[in-house]
Write an enzyme that holds these catalytic residues in place. Structure first.
Site, mmCIF file in Angstrom:
data_model
loop_
_atom_site.group_PDB
_atom_site.id
_atom_site.type_symbol
_atom_site.label_atom_id
_atom_site.label_comp_id
_atom_site.label_asym_id
_atom_site.label_seq_id
_atom_site.Cartn_x
_atom_site.Cartn_y
_atom_site.Cartn_z
ATOM 1 N N LYS A 49 18.811 43.636 21.493
ATOM 2 C CA LYS A 49 17.468 43.981 21.993
ATOM 3 C C LYS A 49 17.584 44.942 23.184
ATOM 4 C CE LYS A 49 14.902 41.162 19.333
ATOM 5 N NZ LYS A 49 13.931 41.635 18.329
ATOM 6 N N TYR A 85 14.452 38.855 27.087
ATOM 7 C CA TYR A 85 15.878 38.826 27.456
ATOM 8 C C TYR A 85 16.575 40.153 27.155
ATOM 9 C CZ TYR A 85 16.394 37.093 22.562
ATOM 10 O OH TYR A 85 16.335 36.924 21.204
HETATM 11 C C1 HXC Z 1 26.758 29.889 14.098
HETATM 12 C C2 HXC Z 1 26.116 31.159 12.296
HETATM 13 C C3 HXC Z 1 24.827 30.571 12.306
HETATM 14 C C4 HXC Z 1 24.563 29.570 13.304
HETATM 15 C C5 HXC Z 1 24.897 32.012 10.695
HETATM 16 N N1 HXC Z 1 26.100 32.037 11.282
HETATM 17 N N2 HXC Z 1 24.096 31.130 11.301
HETATM 18 N N3 HXC Z 1 27.059 30.838 13.174
HETATM 19 N N4 HXC Z 1 25.561 29.280 14.172
HETATM 20 N N5 HXC Z 1 23.387 28.976 13.388
HETATM 21 C C6 HXC Z 1 27.240 32.830 10.887
HETATM 22 C C7 HXC Z 1 27.705 32.457 9.494
HETATM 23 O O1 HXC Z 1 28.547 31.298 9.511
HETATM 24 C C8 HXC Z 1 28.480 33.702 9.089
HETATM 25 O O2 HXC Z 1 29.734 33.773 9.703
HETATM 26 C C9 HXC Z 1 27.658 34.820 9.751
HETATM 27 O O3 HXC Z 1 26.904 34.194 10.791
HETATM 28 C C10 HXC Z 1 26.715 35.467 8.769
HETATM 29 O O4 HXC Z 1 25.912 34.421 8.225
HETATM 30 P P1 HXC Z 1 25.113 34.620 6.842
HETATM 31 O O5 HXC Z 1 24.247 33.435 6.641
HETATM 32 O O6 HXC Z 1 26.064 35.001 5.751
HETATM 33 O O7 HXC Z 1 24.276 35.930 7.193
HETATM 34 P P2 HXC Z 1 22.992 36.498 6.548
HETATM 35 O O8 HXC Z 1 22.654 35.813 5.263
HETATM 36 O O9 HXC Z 1 23.165 37.943 6.558
HETATM 37 O O10 HXC Z 1 21.839 36.053 7.601
HETATM 38 C C11 HXC Z 1 21.677 36.705 8.841
HETATM 39 C C12 HXC Z 1 21.261 35.715 9.923
HETATM 40 C C13 HXC Z 1 20.101 34.819 9.493
HETATM 41 C C14 HXC Z 1 20.935 36.510 11.178
HETATM 42 C C15 HXC Z 1 22.490 34.811 10.235
HETATM 43 O O11 HXC Z 1 19.754 33.891 10.525
HETATM 44 C C16 HXC Z 1 18.891 35.605 9.101
HETATM 45 O O12 HXC Z 1 18.819 36.101 7.979
HETATM 46 N N6 HXC Z 1 17.892 35.748 9.967
HETATM 47 C C17 HXC Z 1 16.677 36.545 9.709
HETATM 48 C C18 HXC Z 1 15.442 35.947 10.276
HETATM 49 C C19 HXC Z 1 15.526 35.575 11.727
HETATM 50 O O13 HXC Z 1 16.608 35.374 12.281
HETATM 51 N N7 HXC Z 1 14.363 35.419 12.386
HETATM 52 C C20 HXC Z 1 14.314 35.030 13.795
HETATM 53 C C21 HXC Z 1 14.228 36.233 14.631
HETATM 54 S S1 HXC Z 1 13.649 35.784 16.252
HETATM 55 P P3 HXC Z 1 31.104 33.298 8.928
HETATM 56 O O14 HXC Z 1 32.191 33.708 9.878
HETATM 57 O O15 HXC Z 1 30.982 31.810 8.759
HETATM 58 O O16 HXC Z 1 31.142 34.043 7.630
HETATM 59 C C22 HXC Z 1 14.131 36.965 17.313
HETATM 60 C C23 HXC Z 1 13.551 37.028 18.692
HETATM 61 C C24 HXC Z 1 13.361 35.681 19.300
HETATM 62 O O17 HXC Z 1 14.897 37.780 17.015
HETATM 63 C C25 HXC Z 1 12.594 35.736 20.598
HETATM 64 C C26 HXC Z 1 12.162 34.345 21.053
HETATM 65 C C27 HXC Z 1 11.276 34.348 22.265
#
Ligand code: HXC
Length: 277
Positions: free
Chosen positions: A162, A147
């Protein structure tokens, strides 16, 4: 098909290398002779992975970091280059979740963009500056998603980020290619990892989602790791700026007008043939 010493002598740094696809690529790189460095946010996860991937006396270096912090990225790169230049940087660290886009807070948007777009850029520039200053050749491999060029609903910040990283890789291929630095990308389809599946695939949809492509299966990590190994090796020395898709044809299926006709039975096809007079 790979020589066991394909990556011998290469120092490879993988961001987000403690788990998921980063760990699988790291495992393959070490098997093929590389010296591996991994970084990520959780030191205990990095330490466990380092112990698991170590072969013989080739220790795996670890460094805990959040790549959203540009100063911390500089320090990490000092650490990575301390015992000699790295040869390969793999931009694998990412952040993503599904959400209706109109519900995203600005912090939610920033959390993904800051990891994927800004963090990847900080790490790439930190490595590139050191390579250019020393005249060392290097390769940057970025892990994208298909995407990056189609866009995708419900993961909009990730799609934006991306796309930006793809533009970064394509731009630097031209700007840095003459300095001996290659920038390449991989766009994987679905390769199951806990991090991605927990955040991106609602439990009731897992089976249908995994079988949605023309090959009706997800990717195996070793398939991605082998492609990554080739791309960072000297065998791929003339590949620069390109993005290789590895998704079993899934995004093309989504884009193709008549893919739904695959659902027709032989009888239905036969019934539609013009009748001979
Ligand atoms: C809505 C959300 C949310 C959700 C987090 N937030 N998750 N909003 N729906 N599901 C919001 C929170 O409420 C907050 O806003 C803000 O995002 C930051 O959230 P935190 O949890 O404080 O952030 P942090 O701890 O820094 O975590 C970052 C993250 C988390 C991106 C949100 O998911 C993470 O750490 N991910 C790392 C691993 C990962 O994502 N792996 C998958 C990658 S796959 P507010 O306003 O409430 O403060 C990929 C490719 C996929 O990238 C390809 C598939 C084919």
């Amino acid at each position: 098909m790979f020589q066991p010493d394909l990556l011998k002598g290469k120092r490879i740094l993988i961001t987000g290398g403690g788990s998921g696809l980063g760990k699988s690529m790291g495992r393959r790189f070490v098997e093929l002779g590389a010296e591996l460095l991994i970084c990520g946010r959780r030191q205990e996860v990095l330490a466990e992975t380092a112990a698991e991937l170590k072969i013989g006396n080739r220790a795996v270096g670890t460094h805990s970091i959040d790549i959203r912090d540009a100063e911390a990225v500089e320090k990490m790169m000092d650490w990575a280059f301390a015992d000699g230049p790295i040869d390969v940087l793999v931009n694998n660290a990412a952040g993503n979740f599904i959400a209706k886009t109109e519900t995203l807070s600005h912090r939610a948007v920033d959390s993904v963009l800051n990891i994927v777009l800004h963090g990847t850029t900080y790490v790439t520039l930190a490595a590139g500056r050191r390579w250019i200053a020393s005249g060392h050749k290097g390769t940057v491999l970025s892990i994208l998603a298909t995407y990056a060029w189609t866009g995708s609903p419900y993961v909009v910040p990730s799609a934006m980020a991306k796309a930006g990283v793809l533009a970064l890789m394509q731009s630097l291929a031209v700007e840095w290619g003459g300095k001996g630095i290659r920038t390449v990308s991989i766009a994987p389809g679905p390769f199951p990892t806990k991090g991605a599946w927990d955040r991106l695939v609602p439990p009731s949809m897992v089976d249908a989602w995994e079988k949605a492509g023309p090959m009706k299966r997800v990717g195996e990590h070793i398939e991605l790791a082998n492609l990554a190994s080739y791309l960072v090796s000297d065998m791929a020395a003339y590949i620069n700026g390109d993005c290789i898709t590895i998704d079993g044809g899934r995004w093309l299926q989504g884009a193709s007008m008549f893919h739904h006709l695959s659902q027709l039975s032989e009888e239905q096809w036969a019934a539609m043939r013009p009748k001979k007079a």
